[in-house]
Write a protein that holds these residues in place. Structure first.
Motif: not given
Length: 215
Positions: A8-37
């Protein structure tokens, strides 16, 4: 599954809001549609990538909403979902598999307030969480990645990065971090961005890649 010859590497760094969490769904929901999101988020990414030095995350989200014709209530609707952001399948399993072997860090384009709240969604004890607000710059500027490495006490050549955005490749290549791109929604690599070492639509290939890191 643990490989008997894992390196293994000594450390693993992660992007959060796209690599580990599905923030796409939240943006689309807040916008009212996938296209707008997607249009709203694309504008937010354009503003973020363009400003470099940190400007308040929440303000950039609001500016992007206005620029794409969204109602002023959309950013509030997005934040209302913050503590329930969906976790991508395989994310917790990957982190739990790595925890005994590597130090784990988040490097996220977010305010400190929202970044630490989102990191808590994974339910693990992070060694380091670096937000763009703390670093003073947005990714892919090299400084957020370097701040995380400094806090971990690990050199770039002894660490790996799990990206959620193709823009991360600009920053990780500048720092010297080998990168796995969890490209869940099938985005194209930004023009001029270096290729990741490995790319996949799920997190499943990340563990064997990390287990063979030093081979």
């Amino acid at each position: 599954m643990q490989s008997p010859n894992a390196s293994y590497p000594r450390a693993v760094l992660f992007d959060l809001l796209t690599a580990l969490l599905d923030s796409w769904t939240a943006w689309n929901s807040a916008a009212g549609s996938e296209q707008k999101g997607r249009a709203w988020r694309a504008e937010y990414l354009r503003l973020t990538y363009g400003c470099g030095a940190y400007e308040p995350y929440e303000q950039l989200v609001k500016d992007a909403a206005r620029n794409t014709g969204m109602d002023d209530s959309a950013p509030d609707a997005l934040e209302a979902q913050w503590d329930t952001l969906p976790v991508w399948s395989g994310a917790r399993e990957l982190l739990l598999a790595l925890k005994p072997h590597c130090r784990l860090a988040v490097v996220t384009n977010c305010s400190s307030r929202l970044g630490h709240r989102a990191a808590a969604r994974l339910g693990i004890d992070w060694d380091v969480v670096v937000t763009s607000e703390e670093a003073g710059f947005y990714k892919p500027d090299p400084r957020p990645y370097r701040m995380a490495l400094d806090r971990l006490g690990v050199k770039a050549e002894d660490a790996a990065f799990v990206a959620g955005s193709g823009y991360d490749m600009f920053g990780t290549s500048a720092v010297g971090l080998r990168t796995f791109w969890h490209n869940r929604v099938g985005l194209g690599l930004p023009q001029g961005a270096p290729s990741p070492e490995l790319q996949a639509a799920t997190l499943e290939p990340a563990l064997p890649w990390l287990q063979s890191f030093s081979k």
